[in-house]
Scaffold this active site. Structure first.
Site, short mmCIF file in Angstrom:
data_model
loop_
_atom_site.label_atom_id
_atom_site.label_comp_id
_atom_site.label_asym_id
_atom_site.label_seq_id
_atom_site.Cartn_x
_atom_site.Cartn_y
_atom_site.Cartn_z
N VAL A 175 4.48 8.05 12.86
CA VAL A 175 4.43 9.47 12.51
C VAL A 175 2.99 10.00 12.39
O VAL A 175 2.76 11.20 12.45
CB VAL A 175 5.20 9.80 11.20
N ASN B 187 10.41 11.10 5.51
CA ASN B 187 10.57 10.01 4.53
C ASN B 187 9.61 8.84 4.77
O ASN B 187 9.35 8.07 3.85
CB ASN B 187 12.03 9.53 4.60
N TYR C 261 -2.25 6.95 -2.46
CA TYR C 261 -0.82 7.24 -2.37
C TYR C 261 -0.49 8.50 -3.18
O TYR C 261 0.21 9.40 -2.72
CB TYR C 261 -0.05 6.03 -2.89
N ALA D 38 -2.48 10.93 -4.07
CA ALA D 38 -3.08 12.11 -3.45
C ALA D 38 -2.25 12.57 -2.25
O ALA D 38 -1.98 13.77 -2.08
CB ALA D 38 -4.51 11.81 -3.02
P1 NAP Z 1 10.43 0.93 2.65
O1 NAP Z 1 11.71 0.26 2.33
O2 NAP Z 1 9.16 0.14 2.67
O3 NAP Z 1 10.60 1.70 4.05
C1 NAP Z 1 9.55 2.44 4.58
C2 NAP Z 1 10.02 3.09 5.86
O4 NAP Z 1 8.93 3.90 6.37
C3 NAP Z 1 10.38 2.07 6.94
O5 NAP Z 1 11.52 2.51 7.62
C4 NAP Z 1 9.15 2.10 7.84
O6 NAP Z 1 9.48 1.84 9.20
C5 NAP Z 1 8.73 3.54 7.72
N1 NAP Z 1 7.34 3.75 8.12
C6 NAP Z 1 6.22 3.29 7.52
N2 NAP Z 1 5.13 3.69 8.19
C7 NAP Z 1 5.57 4.44 9.23
C8 NAP Z 1 4.93 5.13 10.27
N3 NAP Z 1 3.60 5.14 10.40
N4 NAP Z 1 5.69 5.79 11.18
C9 NAP Z 1 7.04 5.78 11.06
N5 NAP Z 1 7.71 5.14 10.10
C10 NAP Z 1 6.98 4.47 9.20
O7 NAP Z 1 10.14 2.13 1.64
P2 NAP Z 1 11.12 3.08 0.81
O8 NAP Z 1 11.05 2.63 -0.59
O9 NAP Z 1 12.43 3.24 1.48
O10 NAP Z 1 10.27 4.43 0.90
C11 NAP Z 1 10.71 5.58 1.60
C12 NAP Z 1 9.91 6.76 1.10
O11 NAP Z 1 10.14 6.92 -0.30
C13 NAP Z 1 8.39 6.59 1.27
O12 NAP Z 1 7.81 7.80 1.65
C14 NAP Z 1 7.94 6.19 -0.13
O13 NAP Z 1 6.60 6.52 -0.35
C15 NAP Z 1 8.90 6.99 -0.97
N6 NAP Z 1 9.06 6.48 -2.33
C16 NAP Z 1 9.54 5.23 -2.57
C17 NAP Z 1 9.66 4.78 -3.88
C18 NAP Z 1 10.17 3.40 -4.24
O14 NAP Z 1 10.08 3.03 -5.42
N7 NAP Z 1 10.72 2.64 -3.31
C19 NAP Z 1 9.27 5.60 -4.94
C20 NAP Z 1 8.78 6.87 -4.66
C21 NAP Z 1 8.68 7.30 -3.34
P3 NAP Z 1 9.13 0.46 9.97
O15 NAP Z 1 9.53 -0.66 9.08
O16 NAP Z 1 9.96 0.59 11.21
O17 NAP Z 1 7.66 0.51 10.26
#
Ligand code: NAP
Length: 240
Positions: free
Chosen positions: A57, A83, A148, A150
């Site tokens: 992205v 996301n 993160y 920011a």
């Molecule tokens: P996750 O399980 O680590 O999954 C992250 C996802 O983002 C994966 O599908 C990964 O795809 C994709 N991704 C990463 N870099 C990318 C890029 N450059 N281009 C396209 N896709 C990319 O994380 P998650 O916990 O589900 O997090 C999802 C969102 O929620 C994130 O924005 C995170 O910051 C936010 N969030 C998470 C938490 C938490 O506690 N888990 C809390 C607050 C916010 P690939 O594996 O295919 O690269």
């Protein structure tokens, strides 16, 4: 039938959102970057209704190619879920400029690219939904997560500004700010840390990807038509 594009749909919250939207009858473009096998396996669960497309992205040309492919297969994107994300815990004083830039590129510039590619179709049809995924750290700041925090705070600013600009065109823009959600992003935390985090949370548990995906589905739906520019915390009461 709506077409939904979910960035970072291969794992965690995004993968659960893919399932929820597909089960709700949507056509889903499942964006992934590195996890090709996981993306393909998930798409295979929904014969023909979920289209896996690789794109970093942070890269404009890859995002543009992804939207062209989405349009060719499913038509214009009606709902965009920004996301995709990565996490990094590091002292601010140790952060390199490259690490800082990459964090902003993936979270904030990634959403910029996707919103710019998605909006022309939404504006033309005078209907669209954009939901960004920020974090409670974007609301209150997290120690050792300055880049993160920011980037995620920037995403909230983008959400609010776009909501004002696109409201007259029938497009709502909202943000979901998760708390501590049990995904791969938590892999670096020990059992003791996880249990301490659960204890700190008013509802006494870590969140599930499904609980966040439910909020995304609601904000993307018809029933949320009068909600825009809002940040919905899905955090068990950790940040109020
Ligand atoms: P996750 O399980 O680590 O999954 C992250 C996802 O983002 C994966 O599908 C990964 O795809 C994709 N991704 C990463 N870099 C990318 C890029 N450059 N281009 C396209 N896709 C990319 O994380 P998650 O916990 O589900 O997090 C999802 C969102 O929620 C994130 O924005 C995170 O910051 C936010 N969030 C998470 C938490 C938490 O506690 N888990 C809390 C607050 C916010 P690939 O594996 O295919 O690269």
């Amino acid at each position: 039938m709506r077409t939904v594009l979910i960035t970072g749909g291969s794992r965690g919250i995004g993968a659960e959102a893919v399932r929820l939207f597909a089960n709700a009858g949507c056509r889903v473009v499942l964006n992934y970057n590195a996890s090709k096998e996981a993306a393909k396996a998930l798409a295979a669960e929904f014969a023909g209704r979920v289209l896996p497309v690789r794109a970093d992205v942070a890269c404009r040309t890859e995002v543009e190619a992804m939207f062209r492919r989405a349009e060719a297969v499913f038509g214009g994107v009606d709902v965009l879920i920004c996301n995709a994300g990565v996490a990094q815990q590091k002292l601010f004083t140790d952060l390199t400029e490259g690490e800082w830039r990459r964090m902003l590129d993936v979270h904030l510039t990634g959403a910029f690219h996707c919103c710019q590619c998605a909006l022309p179709h939404m504006i033309r049809q005078r209907w669209g939904r954009i939901v960004t995924v920020s974090s409670m750290w974007g609301q209150v700041g997290g120690s050792c997560e300055a880049a993160y925090s920011a980037a995620k705070a920037g995403l909230i600013g983008l959400t609010k500004a776009l909501a004002k600009e696109e409201g007259p065109s029938g497009v709502t823009v909202n943000c979901v700010a998760p708390g501590v959600i049990d995904t791969d992003m938590m892999a670096g935390f020990s059992e003791a840390d996880r249990s301490a985090l659960a204890d700190e949370t008013p509802v006494g548990a870590l969140g599930t990807p499904r609980q966040v995906a439910e909020a995304l589905l609601f904000l993307a739906g018809e029933r949320a038509g009068y909600i825009t520019g809002q940040v919905l915390g899905v955090n068990g009461g950790l940040v109020i």
